[in-house]
Every structure is written in C-alpha cells, then in structure tokens.
Enzyme design. Structure first.
Site, mmCIF file in Angstrom:
data_model
loop_
_atom_site.group_PDB
_atom_site.id
_atom_site.type_symbol
_atom_site.label_atom_id
_atom_site.label_comp_id
_atom_site.label_asym_id
_atom_site.label_seq_id
_atom_site.Cartn_x
_atom_site.Cartn_y
_atom_site.Cartn_z
ATOM 1 N N HIS A 161 0.701 -1.090 -0.050
ATOM 2 C CA HIS A 161 0.143 0.201 0.139
ATOM 3 C C HIS A 161 1.009 1.184 0.153
ATOM 4 O O HIS A 161 2.077 1.253 0.734
ATOM 5 C CB HIS A 161 -0.851 -0.091 1.231
ATOM 6 C CG HIS A 161 -1.915 0.923 1.367
ATOM 7 N ND1 HIS A 161 -1.762 2.080 1.811
ATOM 8 C CD2 HIS A 161 -3.142 0.770 1.317
ATOM 9 C CE1 HIS A 161 -2.806 3.029 1.972
ATOM 10 N NE2 HIS A 161 -3.950 2.089 1.591
ATOM 11 N N ASP A 238 3.529 -3.730 7.773
ATOM 12 C CA ASP A 238 2.213 -3.070 7.902
ATOM 13 C C ASP A 238 1.028 -3.993 8.069
ATOM 14 O O ASP A 238 0.758 -4.903 7.103
ATOM 15 C CB ASP A 238 2.135 -2.750 6.281
ATOM 16 C CG ASP A 238 0.898 -2.096 5.971
ATOM 17 O OD1 ASP A 238 -0.347 -2.352 6.641
ATOM 18 O OD2 ASP A 238 0.681 -1.333 4.887
ATOM 19 N N GLN A 241 -4.180 -4.938 7.383
ATOM 20 C CA GLN A 241 -5.232 -6.168 7.088
ATOM 21 C C GLN A 241 -5.277 -7.241 7.711
ATOM 22 O O GLN A 241 -5.654 -8.156 7.529
ATOM 23 C CB GLN A 241 -5.112 -6.546 5.442
ATOM 24 C CG GLN A 241 -5.439 -5.263 4.389
ATOM 25 C CD GLN A 241 -6.672 -4.696 4.447
ATOM 26 O OE1 GLN A 241 -7.507 -5.310 4.753
ATOM 27 N NE2 GLN A 241 -6.756 -3.474 4.220
HETATM 28 N N1 PLP Z 1 -1.794 -0.695 4.587
HETATM 29 C C1 PLP Z 1 -2.715 -1.357 4.136
HETATM 30 C C2 PLP Z 1 -2.455 -2.866 3.433
HETATM 31 C C3 PLP Z 1 -4.136 -0.875 3.945
HETATM 32 O O1 PLP Z 1 -5.003 -1.842 3.392
HETATM 33 C C4 PLP Z 1 -4.120 0.498 4.304
HETATM 34 C C5 PLP Z 1 -5.491 0.974 4.256
HETATM 35 O O2 PLP Z 1 -6.381 0.487 3.347
HETATM 36 C C6 PLP Z 1 -3.226 1.196 4.917
HETATM 37 C C7 PLP Z 1 -2.191 0.788 5.191
HETATM 38 C C8 PLP Z 1 -3.622 2.304 5.577
HETATM 39 O O3 PLP Z 1 -4.283 2.394 6.609
HETATM 40 P P1 PLP Z 1 -5.066 3.697 7.312
HETATM 41 O O4 PLP Z 1 -5.713 4.310 6.374
HETATM 42 O O5 PLP Z 1 -6.085 2.884 8.226
HETATM 43 O O6 PLP Z 1 -4.018 4.381 7.929
#
Ligand code: PLP
Length: 443
Positions: A161, A238, A241
């Site tokens: 992401h 990260d 999910q």
């Molecule tokens: N990393 C992954 C794999 C995600 O799916 C997301 C959000 O969709 C994020 C990071 C970012 O999460 P947040 O927007 O809750 O900070």
C-alpha cells in the site's frame, strides 16, 4: 510526573478492559457477552452468520457491503462503549486531579492493555496512533534516521500500500539511502528469490505488509523476519489488513514494528496502534513533540516521558482507544476459528462463483489469502463495473487500491475488489455474482 501505563492511575495489566461508567450498567458489557460459537462449521448457502445481528448498519441497510478492506462496520458494543464514555466519563487523561479524569485515564490505559494483550505485547510497547499510516510514518520518521546512512537500503515489496512505500521514500531521500522493492509473482505472491537477491548487506530496514489489501496475499512474516535478521535489518510490518482476520502475536511473528488500524478490525476510525520492540522505542528520539510526551520542560531543554508516552504528544483519541478495546473484546467474544473458517468459505465460494462468468479474471491467486477477491471483466474499466454494481446496491472498491506499483507490475489500471467481513454471507456472494452477470450482459 509522567503517568505510567502500569500505575494505579490505570493499570492495563490489572483490568480487562473496564468500561467507563461500567458500575452504571454499561451496555457494551451486555453485548460482549454473546456466547461463543462452538463449531467451525460452514454456514449453509443463503443463511446468515449469527453475529451479523451485532452490526446495526449491516442489518438495517439494503446495501451488500463488500468493502471491508477499506473499512469495516462496527458492532453495537463498540458504538455503546464510545457513547458510554462520552456520557459518563469524558475528561482529559493523565492530567487533572479530579475523579472524571481519573476514570477516563483508567479506561484509556486499560484499553491500551487490552490491545497490547491481543497482539501479545507489553502495554509500554503499544503507541496509540491515528492508524496504520501514522504508525509507519512514526517508524520512518523517528527510527529510520537512527540507522540509515548514505548508500544504505530500505527494502519493501511491490505488494505494498502507498502507506508502506512513501514514508520510506522520504526517509531514504533524507538519508541518501535507496528504496528497493521485491517483485511479485504472476499469482500475486512475494517473489522469494527476488526478495533474497535484493536483501543485501546494506539493507537496514525491511518493510512488508502482512496481508495485501489489493490481492489478499498473506505474506510469510516469520520467513521475512528471519531473512531480514540474517543481514541485521529491522522489520516493519504493515498490519492494516491483519488483525480483523488473523490472530496477531508479535512475538511469534518476530517483527520489530507492527502497525495497524482500529477501523479495519471493527473499531472506530482515527485510532490505531504501533507495536515497537521496547529497546528500539527507548533508543529512538520522539517524533511529534508538545504536551503529554514530556517529563520536564525548561526553556533550555526538555526531558521526555517514558514509554509509551514519549511518542504520544497532545490530547489522544480517548474515545477511539476505548472503542478499539471494545472491538478487541468483541472479537475475543467470538470463536476465532469459526470466523476464519467462515471467511475462508466466503473467499472460496466467491472465487468459484465469479470464475464461472465469461471474461472474468481473478487477479491474485496466492496460495494463502485473506478474504479479498480482486477481478477484472475483459473489455471494461473497473470504475464502470463498480458504478454498475453500485446501482444494484453492491458496495465494492474499484481502482488501484492505493497500490499503484502493484497495478504497474500487473500492467493493469486497477481491479474491482470484493472484500469480506465476518458478517458477510454466501447470500451476499450470490448477490454479487448475480450483479456481475448483469453488468456482463449490459456491456
Ligand atoms: N496498509 C494497508 C495494507 C491498507 O490496506 C491500508 C488501508 O487501506 C493502509 C495501510 C492504511 O491504513 P489507514 O488508512 O487506516 O492508515
């Protein structure tokens, strides 16, 4: 004097998620008493999981909600915990000598204890954040400068992401280091050979997602950690999910940092946590500065509060933390194995049903997947498919899913993504399949 997470002002290890106002009949306490399901059996086609009734929006809407990787719906117990906090105990934490502040502090620190226990960490190692993005930014801004030298490397993967790419890009730019990305295979799995080839002696940090939001791929984090350790690199996971679908044990995973978001695991938005290994957090300088994170301030210099407060400048999201702890309590009131079996069934059923549709291609066929199904309909743009599904009250996500490098690797503009939560059913999958068939016939 800085508050201690284990102090009498709110010892998280002493109490299991006490809710503010609990002596006055906290509704969240009643709801989390749902009996555990004892079987991991798969629900019959068309039947709804028992726990679906816990989610008012899911029950009350005519929308088939299949956008759980973006955010999940909230159970009544989470909504009640937040409302009860504001109705009975709202005050600023760690500061005042009055009873309400004391009650709010206890609930807030107990929430930290609940979340820490859920991921098998010590409360001091759990830093409240706004979510995964902020957690990764914290690690990239406060930890990376302590280890990155010009010519060093940070290794991510093409699966990431943007939240797990851009903060490292910036950290590398500042340090004169380089960012490398391990490739994915055509199935959407991490290419292990490419990962090993790119993991060189200059690699200081390895940042990898636990579960891909775009394809559902579950990465083998203990393997990644073992390889990273072999070159002395620190690991940042990260976990956005992860916790909604998997039991997270940061000790078993072996990682140094693990970032996650409340809103993706049935908790509120605006709250999340970063687990960091104590010795790393202690050695790091603070990130944001101001009130709450200090021990003593003089005009000439400041000394900082101990963990975890050193990283929590300003008034925190108190209600959010309490809501997230209620979400953890909710998940713990259910049978995790039954939930996992149910979600795996939804994924298998959806993959089989959608694959029958002519011209539909599933994108991401990793052997180990979370409940995410990305697909393309040939001759159509994902956005058009999404709009036509929306007209049929099916809520999916379309586009690049904040994973542009991954879409580039596949040579596609994006996908249509259905992502399942514990309240979804085979009936929802049937509705999706029927709606996609209709779209197919229209285009
Ligand atoms: N990393 C992954 C794999 C995600 O799916 C997301 C959000 O969709 C994020 C990071 C970012 O999460 P947040 O927007 O809750 O900070």
């Amino acid at each position: 004097m800085s508050p201690q997470p284990g102090s009498a002002r709110g010892d998280p290890s002493q109490e299991k998620s006490p809710q503010p106002g609990s002596a006055r009949g906290d509704p969240s306490q009643e709801k989390s008493a749902r009996p555990r399901s004892t079987s991991g059996s798969i629900l019959a086609k068309g039947s709804q999981p028992a726990w679906r009734d816990d989610f008012p929006l899911v029950v009350d809407t005519d929308v088939v909600y299949l956008d759980n990787a973006a955010t999940t719906q909230k159970p009544r117990s989470v909504l009640a915990a937040i409302e009860t906090y504001y109705e009975t105990a709202n005050a600023n934490v760690h500061r005042a000598a009055h009873r309400l502040s004391d009650e709010a502090t206890r609930a807030f620190e107990a929430a930290r204890g609940t979340v820490a226990k859920r991921v098998n960490a010590a409360p001091e190692e759990v830093i409240w954040t706004r979510g995964t993005t902020e957690g990764i930014n914290l690690a990239a801004a406060a930890y990376a400068p302590t280890v990155l030298q010009p010519g060093d490397r940070v290794l991510v993967t093409e699966l990431e992401h943007h939240s797990n790419i851009v903060p490292w890009q910036v950290a590398c730019q500042r340090a004169g280091a380089t960012l490398a990305a391990a490739k994915v295979t055509p199935a959407g799995e991490l290419d292990l050979d490419d990962f090993e080839a790119k993991l060189d002696g200059r690699t200081r940090i390895v940042a990898v997602s636990h579960v891909s939001n775009a394809l559902g791929t579950v990465n083998d984090i203990p393997w990644v950690v073992a390889r990273a350790k072999s070159v002395g690199a620190t690991t940042v996971v990260d976990g956005a999910q992860g916790p909604a679908h998997l039991d997270i044990d940061v000790q078993a995973l072996g990682c140094d940092f693990y970032a996650f978001s409340g809103h993706k695991m049935y908790g509120p938005t605006g709250i999340g946590a970063l687990f960091g290994r104590r010795e790393l957090l202690e050695a790091m300088p603070p990130w944001q500065t101001g009130g709450e994170m200090i021990e003593r301030v003089r005009i000439e210099e400041t000394t900082y509060a101990p963990l975890p407060f050193k990283f929590e400048a300003g008034t925190p999201n108190i209600a959010g933390a309490i809501g997230l702890a209620a979400a953890v309590d909710y998940l713990e009131s259910l049978d995790g194995e039954a939930i996992r079996a149910h979600e795996a069934d939804l994924l298998a059923y959806a993959s089989a049903s959608l694959s029958q549709i002519e011209g539909l291609e599933v994108v991401g066929t990793a052997r180990v997947k979370g409940p995410v199904l990305s697909f393309l309909l040939d001759g159509t743009h994902p956005h058009d498919v999404g709009a036509l599904l929306d007209q049929q009250a099916i809520a999916v996500r379309t586009g690049h899913h904040c994973a542009m490098p991954l879409m580039d690797a596949f040579g596609i503009p994006g996908t249509v993504r259905a992502s399942f939560g514990l309240y979804n059913s085979r009936a929802d999958v049937d509705a999706l399949t029927q709606a996609v068939r209709k779209v197919r016939s229209m285009l």
